[in-house]
Motif scaffolding. Structure first.
Motif, PDB file in Angstrom:
ATOM      1  N   GLU A 126     -25.810 -19.907 -36.634  1.00  0.00           N
ATOM      2  CA  GLU A 126     -26.661 -20.691 -37.527  1.00  0.00           C
ATOM      3  C   GLU A 126     -27.939 -21.180 -36.845  1.00  0.00           C
ATOM      4  O   GLU A 126     -28.911 -21.535 -37.513  1.00  0.00           O
ATOM      5  CB  GLU A 126     -25.885 -21.896 -38.072  1.00  0.00           C
ATOM      6  N   TYR A 127     -27.952 -21.213 -35.497  1.00  0.00           N
ATOM      7  CA  TYR A 127     -29.127 -21.688 -34.777  1.00  0.00           C
ATOM      8  C   TYR A 127     -30.020 -20.539 -34.305  1.00  0.00           C
ATOM      9  O   TYR A 127     -31.038 -20.784 -33.654  1.00  0.00           O
ATOM     10  CB  TYR A 127     -28.699 -22.522 -33.561  1.00  0.00           C
ATOM     11  N   LYS A 148     -23.070 -41.206 -31.233  1.00  0.00           N
ATOM     12  CA  LYS A 148     -23.384 -41.612 -32.608  1.00  0.00           C
ATOM     13  C   LYS A 148     -24.765 -42.254 -32.694  1.00  0.00           C
ATOM     14  O   LYS A 148     -25.545 -41.945 -33.601  1.00  0.00           O
ATOM     15  CB  LYS A 148     -22.313 -42.570 -33.120  1.00  0.00           C
ATOM     16  N   THR A 203     -24.405 -31.759 -32.901  1.00  0.00           N
ATOM     17  CA  THR A 203     -23.332 -30.932 -33.449  1.00  0.00           C
ATOM     18  C   THR A 203     -22.125 -31.776 -33.859  1.00  0.00           C
ATOM     19  O   THR A 203     -21.398 -31.392 -34.785  1.00  0.00           O
ATOM     20  CB  THR A 203     -22.902 -29.871 -32.422  1.00  0.00           C
ATOM     21  N   THR A 204     -21.894 -32.909 -33.202  1.00  0.00           N
ATOM     22  CA  THR A 204     -20.763 -33.769 -33.555  1.00  0.00           C
ATOM     23  C   THR A 204     -21.008 -34.489 -34.873  1.00  0.00           C
ATOM     24  O   THR A 204     -20.095 -34.640 -35.698  1.00  0.00           O
ATOM     25  CB  THR A 204     -20.492 -34.801 -32.441  1.00  0.00           C
ATOM     26  N   TYR A 205     -22.242 -34.932 -35.097  1.00  0.00           N
ATOM     27  CA  TYR A 205     -22.553 -35.737 -36.284  1.00  0.00           C
ATOM     28  C   TYR A 205     -23.473 -35.013 -37.259  1.00  0.00           C
ATOM     29  O   TYR A 205     -24.207 -35.640 -38.019  1.00  0.00           O
ATOM     30  CB  TYR A 205     -23.169 -37.066 -35.850  1.00  0.00           C
ATOM     31  N   CYS A 206     -23.435 -33.673 -37.211  1.00  0.00           N
ATOM     32  CA  CYS A 206     -24.114 -32.820 -38.219  1.00  0.00           C
ATOM     33  C   CYS A 206     -25.590 -33.163 -38.372  1.00  0.00           C
ATOM     34  O   CYS A 206     -26.095 -33.336 -39.496  1.00  0.00           O
ATOM     35  CB  CYS A 206     -23.395 -32.921 -39.566  1.00  0.00           C
ATOM     36  N   THR A 207     -26.271 -33.303 -37.254  1.00  0.00           N
ATOM     37  CA  THR A 207     -27.714 -33.549 -37.239  1.00  0.00           C
ATOM     38  C   THR A 207     -28.377 -32.458 -36.398  1.00  0.00           C
ATOM     39  O   THR A 207     -27.852 -32.114 -35.336  1.00  0.00           O
ATOM     40  CB  THR A 207     -28.026 -34.925 -36.619  1.00  0.00           C
ATOM     41  N   PRO A 208     -29.496 -31.877 -36.849  1.00  0.00           N
ATOM     42  CA  PRO A 208     -30.168 -30.851 -36.032  1.00  0.00           C
ATOM     43  C   PRO A 208     -30.504 -31.396 -34.641  1.00  0.00           C
ATOM     44  O   PRO A 208     -31.264 -32.360 -34.523  1.00  0.00           O
ATOM     45  CB  PRO A 208     -31.441 -30.538 -36.834  1.00  0.00           C
TER      46      PRO A 208
END
Length: 455
Positions: free
Chosen positions: A121-122, A412, A370-375
């Protein structure tokens, strides 16, 4: 001695080691020492302790050796062990003993290790893109530095600083630095690039500005099963009358081999070049309010129009600006613009440690994103650095179970610091704050002192 070293290793492992546990645990450093057959004596500042201290030194705002030694004393203060001297000579000698090959290996390994985490995806059209660019750094004005990296010839001796030229390849997916070349200031970017092609992997795409767009280099990149996308060099005249049109503002062009051997190539290398090269030329216009409309011509070896459409390629080249931001992070955010070491060998080590610290921060951003679904590339490197430095005391004070909870909290809060997306943003390149009204230094310092004394 053994107890003090173990205490420091545990402290560094729980502060810097935990956030970077995937890329640089003590076991990785020890493995690199074994592979390079590096032997060392049992000292307080062994290679692992010295490297951790060096890394924390470049990450913090206060980059003095005194601050690094003070931190080590503070780590040992609550234990019933002999405290080291506040004098920085032992630490400086330990940094001097650190092999440059060790720092090179750790820097490259961390970059490649972070690259191995990249998922489909990247990628861009299923392929990994690397971005190349050159920059400069200055260093203290010492005799040794001046001999290795002379100051600009336009400056009066004693009034300038030695400057080194850097060529760096970054990953477009992770932002990590992959490869580095160091040379004197007047070295052309393309000479640095030719030393960096060996670090490309098959099927990589190399993205760069017009300085790298040369006939021989496009062929060299193709020969290692990679592709290139560069802006067209200004020496090549743009004409749309020649070539096979394959789309709107898109055509295939055949380049002829240069008649003379370019600088930087041997006669045998020049003779081995094919007589012609087919490339793809794409042009488009940039319209920015307040600026004249500019025509941009791109040259690429990506000839498949079905897989790599015109819009995809134009969009990819617009991301070349990311390399400028990566260099700004290294030079401005981390402070590599002005180095502190006084010998050429230590200057190179300092550069490698900066790049190693940069890659480790990028790994922390990757884990948070990648842990918190942020680019990950949208996260703030400066914010990551601030959060890391502020969380280190809490990581040191916590027990093992609590430490993992604090580490997850660190990820986070890093993921919360997202840089706004501002496409086509333009700002005037002016300074509002006025500098001090002192004249520029035009004579060496000892001559100016004589003038003051005789006045």
């Amino acid at each position: 001695m053994t107890l003090r070293v173990q205490i420091l290793k545990d402290k560094f492992n729980s502060s810097l080691g935990l956030p970077f546990k995937d890329l640089l645990p003590p076991s990785v450093i020890e493995q690199a020492l074994d592979e390079l057959k590096i032997r060392y004596k049992e000292r307080l500042f062994d290679p692992i302790v010295t490297l951790w201290a060096f890394l924390s030194q470049v990450i913090e705002a206060d980059k003095s050796c005194h601050n690094a030694v003070s931190k080590i004393i503070a780590y040992l203060a609550k234990f019933e062990v002999e405290l080291p001297s506040t004098d920085t000579s032992a630490y400086c000698q330990a940094r001097l003993r650190l092999p440059e090959t060790l720092l090179q290996k750790l820097f490259r390994d961390t970059g490649q290790s972070l690259e191995s985490k990249v998922t489909t995806e990247y990628l861009w059209c299923g392929r990994n893109v690397k971005v190349i660019d050159g920059s400069t750094v200055s260093m203290p004005d010492t005799i040794e530095n001046q001999k290795a990296y002379p100051q600009p010839s336009s400056q009066t001796p004693g009034c300038g600083f030695p400057i080194a030229k850097l060529g760096v390849i970054f990953s477009l997916a992770t932002g990590a630095a992959i490869a580095l070349c160091i040379d004197v200031m007047n070295t052309h970017d393309i000479k640095l690039a030719r030393n960096l092609y060996q670090f490309l992997n098959p099927l990589d795409i190399l993205l760069g500005d017009r300085a790298f767009c040369a006939y021989a280099d496009l062929i060299s990149i193709k020969n290692i099963n990679c592709d290139a996308l560069f802006r067209k060099h200004q020496a090549r005249k743009t004409t749309m009358q020649k070539g096979k049109i394959i789309g709107s503002s898109d055509k295939l062009v055949t380049w002829d081999k240069p008649k003379k051997c370019p600088q930087g190539l041997t006669l045998s290398e020049f003779s081995a070049l094919p007589l012609t090269l087919t490339v793809r030329e794409i042009y488009y216009y940039i319209v920015v309010p307040g600026f004249r409309t500019e025509r941009v011509s791109l040259i690429t070896t990506l000839l498949d129009t079905t897989t790599y459409s015109t819009l995809e390629i134009v969009g990819l080249y617009s991301k070349r600006w990311d390399v400028e931001l990566d260099l700004r992070h290294l030079k401005t955010t981390l402070g590599m613009d002005v180095l502190r070491c006084k010998t050429p060998s230590m200057v190179r080590k300092e550069i490698y440690v900066y790049l190693l610290a940069y890659n480790l921060l990028r790994s922390l951003m990757w884990s948070a994103g990648t842990t918190y679904c942020t680019p990950p590339l949208r996260l703030s490197l400066q914010g990551t650095r601030h959060h890391l430095n502020n969380f280190i005391p809490e990581l040191l004070a916590a027990h093992s179970t609590k430490r993992l909870q604090i580490y997850r909290t660190l990820l986070k809060v890093i993921a919360h610091k997202v840089v706004p997306d501002r496409p086509a943003r333009s700002e005037p390149r002016v300074r509002k704050r006025r500098p001090k009204a002192y004249p520029l230094m035009t004579k060496p310092r000892h001559e100016l002192r004589k003038q003051l004394q005789s006045a």
